[in-house]
Design an enzyme around this catalytic site. Structure first.
Site, short mmCIF file in Angstrom:
data_model
loop_
_atom_site.label_atom_id
_atom_site.label_comp_id
_atom_site.label_asym_id
_atom_site.label_seq_id
_atom_site.Cartn_x
_atom_site.Cartn_y
_atom_site.Cartn_z
N SER A 195 2.08 -5.23 3.36
CA SER A 195 3.53 -5.18 3.76
C SER A 195 4.32 -6.09 2.79
O SER A 195 5.59 -6.22 3.16
CB SER A 195 3.80 -5.41 4.98
OG SER A 195 2.97 -6.48 5.52
N SER A 240 1.70 -9.85 10.76
CA SER A 240 0.96 -8.86 10.05
C SER A 240 -0.45 -9.00 10.05
O SER A 240 -1.12 -9.92 9.57
CB SER A 240 1.50 -8.86 8.27
OG SER A 240 0.53 -8.30 7.70
N THR A 246 -6.39 0.45 11.76
CA THR A 246 -6.35 0.44 10.10
C THR A 246 -6.58 -0.96 9.39
O THR A 246 -6.99 -0.74 8.51
CB THR A 246 -5.53 1.39 9.36
OG1 THR A 246 -4.14 0.63 9.90
CG2 THR A 246 -5.41 2.64 9.85
N CYS A 254 0.89 -1.09 -0.02
CA CYS A 254 -0.07 0.02 -0.10
C CYS A 254 0.75 1.21 0.01
O CYS A 254 2.32 1.24 0.12
CB CYS A 254 -0.92 -0.18 1.38
SG CYS A 254 0.11 -0.07 2.83
N GLU A 280 0.26 -0.79 16.55
CA GLU A 280 -0.84 0.60 16.26
C GLU A 280 -1.68 1.00 17.25
O GLU A 280 -1.65 2.03 17.72
CB GLU A 280 -1.32 0.19 14.69
CG GLU A 280 -2.26 1.35 14.41
CD GLU A 280 -2.99 1.06 13.14
OE1 GLU A 280 -2.64 0.40 12.38
OE2 GLU A 280 -3.91 1.42 12.88
O1 0CH Z 1 -1.23 -5.26 9.15
P1 0CH Z 1 -0.24 -4.86 10.23
O2 0CH Z 1 -1.00 -3.36 11.08
O3 0CH Z 1 -0.04 -5.66 11.52
O4 0CH Z 1 0.90 -4.20 9.64
P2 0CH Z 1 1.88 -4.42 8.25
O5 0CH Z 1 1.78 -5.84 7.77
O6 0CH Z 1 3.13 -4.08 8.40
O7 0CH Z 1 0.93 -3.85 7.11
C1 0CH Z 1 1.39 -2.43 7.04
C2 0CH Z 1 0.38 -1.61 7.93
C3 0CH Z 1 1.18 -0.76 8.54
C4 0CH Z 1 0.38 0.43 9.59
O8 0CH Z 1 -1.13 0.38 9.01
FE1 SF4 Z 2 -1.34 3.18 5.66
FE2 SF4 Z 2 -1.62 0.99 7.04
FE3 SF4 Z 2 -3.36 1.58 5.38
FE4 SF4 Z 2 -1.03 0.77 4.32
S1 SF4 Z 2 -2.41 -0.52 5.25
S2 SF4 Z 2 -2.06 2.66 3.89
S3 SF4 Z 2 0.34 1.76 5.92
S4 SF4 Z 2 -2.88 2.76 7.32
#
Ligand code: 0CH
Ligand code: SF4
Length: 322
Positions: A269, A224, A166, A14, A128
């Site tokens: 991620s 994640s 989020t 994202c 978060e």
């Molecule tokens: O899904 P989470 O929040 O565990 O985090 P991620 O896998 O690092 O994905 C990115 C989201 C980062 C903050 O919204």
């Molecule tokens: Fe932002 Fe987390 Fe949504 Fe990605 S998943 S756009 S880091 S709030």
């Protein structure tokens, strides 16, 4: 029947993750190694390993960073207490918190200022929610389980708002909200969606393909949240089986027994190279026909953190920023 792969789109990075990862890369280029990062910049093993090889040092807390050194805060956000700890150690900081997480922090601050009770829906222990709750610890209560929603108490039921992490399941969050609304009918909604566009879009895409899939493979790490939710959403939407894997090599070949259609997606991620590796692993096993299932086209992007843009400008490197 011909074996095939349905490939979800959108999937993977994202805008907030892209920005956070590029932030660490640019910090390494600009300042040289080591660059300290508080917590995993994003919850992905491959990303963390790759950045470690380039000179990033991941720590759990700011007090592990040598005085005066440079530290990047992760995409998941930090509480004001963490900023204070960093200031006390004279750390130079770059805040890679996603702007959409910062938006939730602002909402928490605003409702706390207006003396609301804030019911924060999210997963206990997740970075978060620790950051968001830390903006107004006296006003925020975490609601994770059904039991939490059944037991939480508020001072004034006419002054209550819910906010959320989020990266939750949209459907499960609404179950929790309805449970809370049955107890507090005047519960206010967040001013705008807290579950972000990327989390929602990835769930919509997996829902669209899951009913046709014998198996849905989600690429992502175990810590994640948004990636794990994709497995749950796939199963709820009718996939016969679904698993979360960091790498293609983790797929158990027996999962493919009797399978005709495999769905593939990845968390927010996850670098797409890992999905491409999985597709070639599947192609080697007869799943070479890949059809993309597109439910949205994303065009969101965020500017790099202010502290870094300034440094890049001073070094005349801004032109090289993607
Ligand atoms: O899904 P989470 O929040 O565990 O985090 P991620 O896998 O690092 O994905 C990115 C989201 C980062 C903050 O919204
Ligand atoms: Fe932002 Fe987390 Fe949504 Fe990605 S998943 S756009 S880091 S709030």
């Amino acid at each position: 029947m011909t074996k095939r792969v349905l490939l979800a789109k959108p999937r993977g990075y994202c805008a907030g993750v892209d920005r956070a990862v590029v932030t660490v890369e640019k910090a390494l280029e600009t300042y040289g190694a080591p660059v300290y990062v508080r917590k995993e910049i994003v919850h992905n093993k491959h990303v963390v390993e790759t950045l470690t090889e380039r000179g990033a040092i991941f720590v759990d807390e700011a007090d592990e960073v040598p005085e005066g050194a440079l530290v990047v805060f992760s995409a998941h956000g930090v509480s004001p207490a963490v900023h204070d700890q960093a200031a006390a150690r004279q750390l130079r900081t770059i805040d890679a918190t996603c702007p959409l997480v910062t938006k939730v922090h602002q909402e928490a601050k605003r409702f706390a200022r207006d003396d609301y009770d804030i019911l924060l829906i999210g997963h206990e222990g997740h970075e978060e929610v620790e950051g968001t709750a830390g903006e107004a610890p006296e006003h925020v209560q975490l609601v994770d389980t059904a039991e939490d929603a059944a037991n939480v108490t508020v001072r004034d039921p006419s002054k209550v708002v819910w906010l959320s992490q989020t990266t939750l399941s949209v459907d499960e969050t609404m179950v929790r909200v309805n449970q809370l609304k049955s107890r507090f009918p005047e519960l206010q909604n967040p001013p705008s969606d807290d579950i972000c566009y990327a989390t929602q879009n990835r769930q919509v895409a997996v829902k669209a393909m899951a009913p046709e899939c014998d198996l849905v493979l989600v690429v992502g790490s175990q810590n994640s949240s948004n990636s794990k939710r994709l497995v749950e959403v796939a199963l709820q939407a009718g996939a016969r089986a679904s698993y979360l894997v960091d790498y293609a090599r983790e797929v158990d070949e027996t999962w493919l027994d009797g399978v005709v259609t495999v769905g593939v997606t990845s968390g927010a991620s996850v670098p797409d190279i890992l999905v491409m590796d999985l597709l070639s692993w599947l192609a080697d096993r007869g799943f070479a026909d890949v059809q993309e299932v597109t439910t949205a086209n994303e065009k969101v992007s965020f500017a790099l953190p202010r502290e870094l843009r300034k440094a890049l400008k001073d070094n005349d490197l801004l032109g090289s920023v993607r």
